[in-house]
Design a protein around this motif. Structure first.
Motif, mmCIF file in Angstrom:
data_model
loop_
_atom_site.group_PDB
_atom_site.id
_atom_site.type_symbol
_atom_site.label_atom_id
_atom_site.label_comp_id
_atom_site.label_asym_id
_atom_site.label_seq_id
_atom_site.Cartn_x
_atom_site.Cartn_y
_atom_site.Cartn_z
ATOM 1 N N GLY A 1 33.557 44.365 42.058
ATOM 2 C CA GLY A 1 34.081 43.167 42.704
ATOM 3 C C GLY A 1 34.513 42.123 41.688
ATOM 4 O O GLY A 1 35.561 41.475 41.848
ATOM 5 N N GLY A 2 33.722 41.958 40.633
ATOM 6 C CA GLY A 2 34.071 40.996 39.596
ATOM 7 C C GLY A 2 35.340 41.375 38.854
ATOM 8 O O GLY A 2 36.159 40.507 38.507
ATOM 9 N N VAL A 3 35.528 42.665 38.606
ATOM 10 C CA VAL A 3 36.741 43.131 37.922
ATOM 11 C C VAL A 3 37.976 42.815 38.758
ATOM 12 O O VAL A 3 39.005 42.360 38.228
ATOM 13 C CB VAL A 3 36.647 44.642 37.638
ATOM 14 N N ALA A 4 37.900 43.031 40.085
ATOM 15 C CA ALA A 4 39.039 42.746 40.957
ATOM 16 C C ALA A 4 39.373 41.258 40.963
ATOM 17 O O ALA A 4 40.546 40.878 40.952
ATOM 18 C CB ALA A 4 38.746 43.232 42.378
ATOM 19 N N VAL A 5 38.340 40.415 40.995
ATOM 20 C CA VAL A 5 38.564 38.965 40.956
ATOM 21 C C VAL A 5 39.214 38.559 39.638
ATOM 22 O O VAL A 5 40.187 37.785 39.611
ATOM 23 C CB VAL A 5 37.232 38.211 41.159
ATOM 24 N N LEU A 6 38.690 39.071 38.529
ATOM 25 C CA LEU A 6 39.244 38.751 37.215
ATOM 26 C C LEU A 6 40.700 39.190 37.107
ATOM 27 O O LEU A 6 41.557 38.445 36.603
ATOM 28 C CB LEU A 6 38.404 39.421 36.123
ATOM 29 N N ALA A 7 41.000 40.396 37.596
ATOM 30 C CA ALA A 7 42.366 40.900 37.539
ATOM 31 C C ALA A 7 43.318 40.032 38.343
ATOM 32 O O ALA A 7 44.443 39.748 37.920
ATOM 33 C CB ALA A 7 42.409 42.348 38.055
ATOM 34 N N LYS A 8 42.847 39.577 39.510
ATOM 35 C CA LYS A 8 43.701 38.737 40.356
ATOM 36 C C LYS A 8 44.105 37.469 39.635
ATOM 37 O O LYS A 8 45.282 37.073 39.617
ATOM 38 C CB LYS A 8 42.964 38.425 41.659
ATOM 39 N N TRP A 9 43.136 36.773 39.027
ATOM 40 C CA TRP A 9 43.444 35.500 38.387
ATOM 41 C C TRP A 9 44.229 35.670 37.098
ATOM 42 O O TRP A 9 45.050 34.811 36.739
ATOM 43 C CB TRP A 9 42.153 34.719 38.137
ATOM 44 N N LEU A 10 44.002 36.782 36.392
ATOM 45 C CA LEU A 10 44.746 37.024 35.163
ATOM 46 C C LEU A 10 46.189 37.436 35.450
ATOM 47 O O LEU A 10 47.115 37.044 34.734
ATOM 48 C CB LEU A 10 44.058 38.105 34.334
ATOM 49 N N LEU A 11 46.395 38.225 36.498
ATOM 50 C CA LEU A 11 47.721 38.792 36.768
ATOM 51 C C LEU A 11 48.636 37.840 37.537
ATOM 52 O O LEU A 11 49.827 37.740 37.233
ATOM 53 C CB LEU A 11 47.583 40.110 37.526
ATOM 54 N N VAL A 12 48.109 37.164 38.567
ATOM 55 C CA VAL A 12 48.984 36.347 39.412
ATOM 56 C C VAL A 12 48.534 34.891 39.540
ATOM 57 O O VAL A 12 49.318 34.037 39.960
ATOM 58 C CB VAL A 12 49.126 36.965 40.823
ATOM 59 N N GLY A 13 47.263 34.588 39.211
ATOM 60 C CA GLY A 13 46.801 33.215 39.353
ATOM 61 C C GLY A 13 46.757 32.782 40.805
ATOM 62 O O GLY A 13 46.628 33.602 41.717
ATOM 63 N N ARG A 14 46.882 31.467 41.030
ATOM 64 C CA ARG A 14 46.868 30.953 42.408
ATOM 65 C C ARG A 14 48.238 31.162 43.043
ATOM 66 O O ARG A 14 49.269 30.890 42.426
ATOM 67 C CB ARG A 14 46.488 29.476 42.440
ATOM 68 N N ILE A 15 48.231 31.639 44.278
ATOM 69 C CA ILE A 15 49.460 32.001 44.976
ATOM 70 C C ILE A 15 49.785 30.938 46.023
ATOM 71 O O ILE A 15 48.908 30.492 46.764
ATOM 72 C CB ILE A 15 49.314 33.380 45.649
ATOM 73 N N THR B 1 46.129 46.817 43.563
ATOM 74 C CA THR B 1 45.582 48.124 43.211
ATOM 75 C C THR B 1 44.146 48.005 42.715
ATOM 76 O O THR B 1 43.310 48.877 42.974
ATOM 77 C CB THR B 1 46.463 48.809 42.147
ATOM 78 N N PHE B 2 43.845 46.918 42.009
ATOM 79 C CA PHE B 2 42.460 46.685 41.584
ATOM 80 C C PHE B 2 41.540 46.538 42.800
ATOM 81 O O PHE B 2 40.414 47.037 42.804
ATOM 82 C CB PHE B 2 42.372 45.441 40.702
ATOM 83 N N VAL B 3 42.011 45.854 43.829
ATOM 84 C CA VAL B 3 41.204 45.696 45.043
ATOM 85 C C VAL B 3 41.012 47.033 45.737
ATOM 86 O O VAL B 3 39.894 47.422 46.100
ATOM 87 C CB VAL B 3 41.864 44.673 46.001
ATOM 88 N N GLU B 4 42.110 47.755 45.936
ATOM 89 C CA GLU B 4 42.049 49.005 46.691
ATOM 90 C C GLU B 4 41.329 50.119 45.943
ATOM 91 O O GLU B 4 40.637 50.945 46.556
ATOM 92 C CB GLU B 4 43.471 49.471 47.039
ATOM 93 N N THR B 5 41.489 50.172 44.614
ATOM 94 C CA THR B 5 40.977 51.299 43.838
ATOM 95 C C THR B 5 39.608 51.031 43.230
ATOM 96 O O THR B 5 38.793 51.948 43.092
ATOM 97 C CB THR B 5 41.979 51.654 42.718
#
Length: 333
Positions: free
Chosen positions: A124-138, A158-162
């Motif tokens: 779960g932490g990896v998915a959160v980190l990836a979200k903020w690093l890749l797209v930031g706030r939407i 993909t981080f969320v799903e996989t």
């Protein structure tokens, strides 16, 4: 047809055709006949008003070779979450094997639960980190298909799903931990929210008010692709609102508190006869024996205008021969 669009989980079948420049929306069926440029929503499909958007063809239907190379480069990074989820699995097995060697298989079996919980927290932490690093706030904005944001957003998903889904999100559905995780992704989650889905593609655009309920299989869809342009907007569930199992909330949707069936004043401005529309809707639900979940305590708590049990619409539902079931939840359950 050319430049046709079939949305997520859209349905077509032998003898039916999505026309040129046509659109069949998410979870919708293709009509028997459709004119070029027409759009359809629902099952059975209903004609949807839509004005095609003019956009740079190089960013939608005719990308340059440079854009294709850039997209291929970004898409290659989808292998990263696959490697990570595999590594988490290997780590779990290695940890259990090490425990078995050190303290025996009985203690290793007893410790397997905490080991898997730790793996879920990491995923779960990896998915959160990836979200903020890749797209930031939407934000509520538009992006053409051939743009960096769309590609990076897909990698983040993909981080969320996989990674997060198999190790954490599916098991955490409907728990307070799920609410904490969704908040970490950027969603606005109130007190006492029951959320049984992780399908919030752009979590920043989702607001679930106090006591709101999102049941299993729901998709809180904050974006749509029309004319190969990704349009994003907010989805709001106000306090006490509910999305039933396997519902889809589309961008710009707002479900109000105490929303109920027999209120012509809740009809949109495009409906010429609100009272007749509400009556026909009730009859449609009754004829098809669609069951309505009624939570009187929750309705009274989230909609003070009802006043008391004697004013609740449940009696009217029975008089109209609707299939209704009484539920016991309140806004904090």
């Amino acid at each position: 047809g050319k430049r046709a669009f079939l949305g997520n989980s859209g349905i077509t079948q032998p003898g039916r055709r999505v026309p040129d420049d046509g659109l069949v929306a998410v979870l919708s069926a293709t009509p028997h006949k459709a004119k070029a440029g027409s759009s359809w929503l629902g099952s059975p499909p209903v004609r949807l008003r839509r004005r095609p958007t003019a956009a740079d063809a190089l960013r939608t239907f005719h990308p340059s070779a440079k854009l294709k190379v850039l997209r291929a480069t970004v898409e290659t990074f989808r292998i990263v979450p696959v490697v990570i989820t595999f590594a988490i699995g290997v780590g779990v097995l290695a940890a259990i094997q090490a425990l078995a060697t050190a303290v025996g298989w009985l203690w290793a079996a007893l410790a397997a639960g905490p080991v898997v919980l730790a793996a879920g927290a990491i995923a779960g932490g990896v998915a959160v980190l990836a979200k903020w690093l890749l797209v930031g706030r939407i934000g509520a904005i538009e992006h053409p298909l051939w743009s960096s944001f769309v590609w990076r957003n897909e990698v983040s998903d993909t981080f969320v799903e996989t990674v997060a889904a198999p190790w954490f999100a599916r098991a955490a559905a409907g728990t307070p931990v799920m609410n904490l995780w969704l908040r970490a992704l950027g969603a606005g989650i109130g007190r006492g929210v029951w959320c049984e889905t992780y399908w919030l593609p752009e979590a920043d655009l989702v607001t679930l008010g106090d006591g709101a309920t999102v049941n299993r299989g729901c998709v809180v869809q904050t974006h749509l692709f029309h004319d190969r342009i990704m349009r994003m907007d907010t989805v709001v569930l106000e306090p006490g609102a509910t999305l039933g199992p396997h519902c889809v909330a589309l961008p710009a949707a707002r479900i109000g508190p105490g929303y109920h069936l027999f209120s012509p004043d809740l009809c949109g401005p495009g409906i010429g006869d609100p009272e007749g529309y509400a009556d026909r809707l009730a009859q449609y639900i009754a004829d098809r024996r669609i069951t309505v979940e009624v939570c009187i305590t929750s309705n009274l708590q989230t909609n003070p205008d009802i006043g008391g049990v004697e004013n609740h619409a449940f009696r009217k539902m029975l008089e109209r021969n609707l299939s209704a079931t009484l539920c016991t939840d309140n806004r904090l359950v």
